[in-house]
Design an enzyme around this catalytic site. Sequence first.
Site, short mmCIF file in Angstrom:
data_model
loop_
_atom_site.label_atom_id
_atom_site.label_comp_id
_atom_site.label_asym_id
_atom_site.label_seq_id
_atom_site.Cartn_x
_atom_site.Cartn_y
_atom_site.Cartn_z
N GLN A 131 -7.34 -4.66 -20.82
CA GLN A 131 -7.61 -3.60 -19.84
C GLN A 131 -6.42 -3.43 -18.91
OE1 GLN A 131 -10.17 -4.70 -16.59
NE2 GLN A 131 -11.35 -2.83 -16.81
N GLY A 132 -5.87 -2.24 -18.84
CA GLY A 132 -4.67 -2.00 -18.02
C GLY A 132 -4.93 -1.08 -16.85
N SER A 134 -4.94 -2.55 -13.20
CA SER A 134 -4.24 -3.03 -12.00
C SER A 134 -2.73 -2.99 -12.15
CB SER A 134 -4.67 -4.46 -11.70
OG SER A 134 -6.07 -4.56 -11.63
N GLU A 251 -18.29 -2.05 -17.06
CA GLU A 251 -17.78 -3.37 -16.66
C GLU A 251 -18.63 -3.98 -15.56
OE1 GLU A 251 -13.80 -3.18 -15.16
OE2 GLU A 251 -13.48 -5.33 -15.42
N ASN A 366 -16.15 -7.10 -4.45
CA ASN A 366 -17.49 -6.84 -3.93
C ASN A 366 -17.45 -5.99 -2.66
OD1 ASN A 366 -18.33 -8.24 -6.11
ND2 ASN A 366 -19.58 -9.72 -5.00
N GLU A 367 -16.34 -6.05 -1.92
CA GLU A 367 -16.23 -5.16 -0.75
C GLU A 367 -16.25 -3.70 -1.23
OE1 GLU A 367 -14.18 -7.78 -1.25
OE2 GLU A 367 -14.86 -9.10 0.36
C1 LIG Z 1 -10.33 -13.16 -13.32
C2 LIG Z 1 -9.73 -11.80 -13.13
C3 LIG Z 1 -9.52 -10.99 -14.23
C4 LIG Z 1 -8.95 -9.72 -14.08
N1 LIG Z 1 -8.71 -8.97 -15.20
C5 LIG Z 1 -8.13 -7.76 -15.07
C6 LIG Z 1 -7.83 -6.97 -16.24
O1 LIG Z 1 -8.08 -7.39 -17.37
N2 LIG Z 1 -7.22 -5.77 -16.07
C7 LIG Z 1 -6.93 -5.28 -14.84
O2 LIG Z 1 -6.42 -4.17 -14.76
N3 LIG Z 1 -7.17 -6.00 -13.70
C8 LIG Z 1 -7.77 -7.23 -13.80
N4 LIG Z 1 -8.03 -7.98 -12.67
C9 LIG Z 1 -7.57 -7.50 -11.39
C10 LIG Z 1 -8.70 -7.00 -10.48
O3 LIG Z 1 -9.21 -5.78 -10.95
C11 LIG Z 1 -8.12 -6.86 -9.06
O4 LIG Z 1 -7.78 -8.16 -8.61
C12 LIG Z 1 -9.13 -6.23 -8.10
O5 LIG Z 1 -9.38 -4.89 -8.42
C13 LIG Z 1 -8.60 -6.29 -6.63
O6 LIG Z 1 -7.33 -5.76 -6.54
P1 LIG Z 1 -6.16 -6.59 -5.82
O7 LIG Z 1 -6.13 -7.96 -6.42
O8 LIG Z 1 -4.92 -5.78 -5.90
O9 LIG Z 1 -6.64 -6.77 -4.32
P2 LIG Z 1 -6.52 -5.70 -3.15
O10 LIG Z 1 -6.94 -4.37 -3.64
O11 LIG Z 1 -5.15 -5.81 -2.54
O12 LIG Z 1 -7.62 -6.22 -2.13
C14 LIG Z 1 -7.37 -7.32 -1.24
C15 LIG Z 1 -8.62 -7.50 -0.38
O13 LIG Z 1 -8.83 -6.31 0.43
C16 LIG Z 1 -10.14 -5.81 0.23
N5 LIG Z 1 -10.16 -4.34 0.27
C17 LIG Z 1 -9.27 -3.50 -0.32
N6 LIG Z 1 -9.61 -2.21 -0.08
C18 LIG Z 1 -10.74 -2.24 0.66
C19 LIG Z 1 -11.60 -1.23 1.21
N7 LIG Z 1 -11.35 0.08 1.02
N8 LIG Z 1 -12.69 -1.62 1.91
C20 LIG Z 1 -12.98 -2.94 2.09
N9 LIG Z 1 -12.19 -3.95 1.61
C21 LIG Z 1 -11.09 -3.59 0.90
C22 LIG Z 1 -10.54 -6.29 -1.17
O14 LIG Z 1 -11.95 -6.34 -1.31
C23 LIG Z 1 -9.89 -7.68 -1.22
O15 LIG Z 1 -10.72 -8.63 -0.57
C24 LIG Z 1 -8.60 -9.24 -12.79
C25 LIG Z 1 -8.83 -10.07 -11.67
C26 LIG Z 1 -9.37 -11.33 -11.83
C27 LIG Z 1 -9.60 -12.18 -10.61
#
Ligand SMILES: Cc1cc2nc3c(=O)[nH]c(=O)nc-3n(C[C@H](O)[C@H](O)[C@H](O)COP(=O)(O)OP(=O)(O)OC[C@H]3O[C@@H](n4cnc5c(N)ncnc54)[C@H](O)[C@@H]3O)c2cc1C
Length: 383
Positions: A131-132, A134, A251, A366-367
Amino acid sequence: MGRVAEVDLTWSPEEEAFRHEARAWLAANVPCPPLPSGDTRDGFAAHLEWERALFEARWSVVSWPERFGGRDASLWEWLIFEEEYYRAGAPQRVTQNGIFLLAPSIFEFGTAEQRERILPRMAAAQDLWAQGWSEPGAGSDLAGITSRAERDDAAGGWRLFGQKTWTTRGAFCTHLFGLFRTDPAAERHRGLTYFLADLRSPGVTVRGFERLDGDEGFAEVFFDGAFVPDRDVLGEVNRGWSVAMATTGSERGLTLRSPGRFAAAAGRLVELARSRGAPGALAERVVQSWIEARAYELFTLEQVSGIVTGDQPAARSSLNKLYWSELDVRLHETALELLGTDGEADGPWSRGFEFALAGPIYAGTNEIQRNIVAERLLGLPRA
Ligand SMILES: Cc1cc2nc3c(=O)[nH]c(=O)nc-3n(C[C@H](O)[C@H](O)[C@H](O)COP(=O)(O)OP(=O)(O)OC[C@H]3O[C@@H](n4cnc5c(N)ncnc54)[C@H](O)[C@@H]3O)c2cc1C
């Protein structure tokens, strides 16, 4: 939150027969001892053998049409299969990003040619999908992606540029589905297109890296002019956002995390409490976890009743995601407390706990799910 569907909690004789057939096959075939983690290179190879055995016996995608490798099973039968699968302690599904996330979107948005070409190879674990979504600068804010696709009319397709990250098992997969910006002038959510890319193409570099638990299945994927033909655009050009939202619904909702997974874990927790003894407050938490797993099961039965009568707001999948991810953390915490200081250092409960901690992050944090529930289900003002 929409109408509450009427739920029939009895199984028909045909459904019971289906359950018995699945149970017998799983009892005879689930690998023992369990396979190593599918997020390691060797473990992934062992899981592929298991996936191919499932496919040969037509258990890999039970709810799909027979001509794509399935059994034409109903959603109810799929739930039964999942329950039996987890009950039998069968291996994690390393094909899950394809069969549970991408496939429902191919059924909904794909052309007949795409379905015929892509689905049978996915069911047979010949093509392995990552899945692409992020990127280093875009996670929760998915519409902020900067990876882009440029038109190549002469070649009849697109050239991809940019970087994806956190791609689960990307280091071992052959293909990636992802969003790329195709109209930089358009408003953020428009101008995005959903591509199906072959990771073995020239112009793609996949760099695997380790998770905190030491498994190496994550990858960063770099695109530098990799070619994708027009036939590998899913849905319409510049309309990828709505296709991606359908994929995230799968998902967060039912397909990735069916109730059988948590019912089986709650059952193992009860066995652990029985074998080790659980002092008062811990015993209550064991019971609470069992009740929560059962509540999730009933919630999903109600949800499926709604789906089969065509009455389910897509945002409800955020409720599933909040519920299963938080239940999973509590359930594993209770298990670790039962095990106490002489508990396992690197056994199934501690590894399960580490993975459960990621549940509130992956599939959209979850946020973000709480924002969706507040705005789209409860009608509260935008955050
Ligand atoms: C085990 C695992 C597997 C994964 N597999 C994949 C995968 O296969 N493909 C893929 O594309 N991605 C994958 N991911 C990535 C995942 O989708 C992202 O980590 C997730 O969407 C959060 O993005 P971020 O890490 O950039 O955090 P950020 O978006 O930078 O968020 C940081 C913090 O800020 C909070 N936040 C951000 N915006 C808001 C808002 N508007 N309101 C309230 N709070 C907010 C978030 O909840 C979080 O606590 C995976 C992640 C994990 C942990």
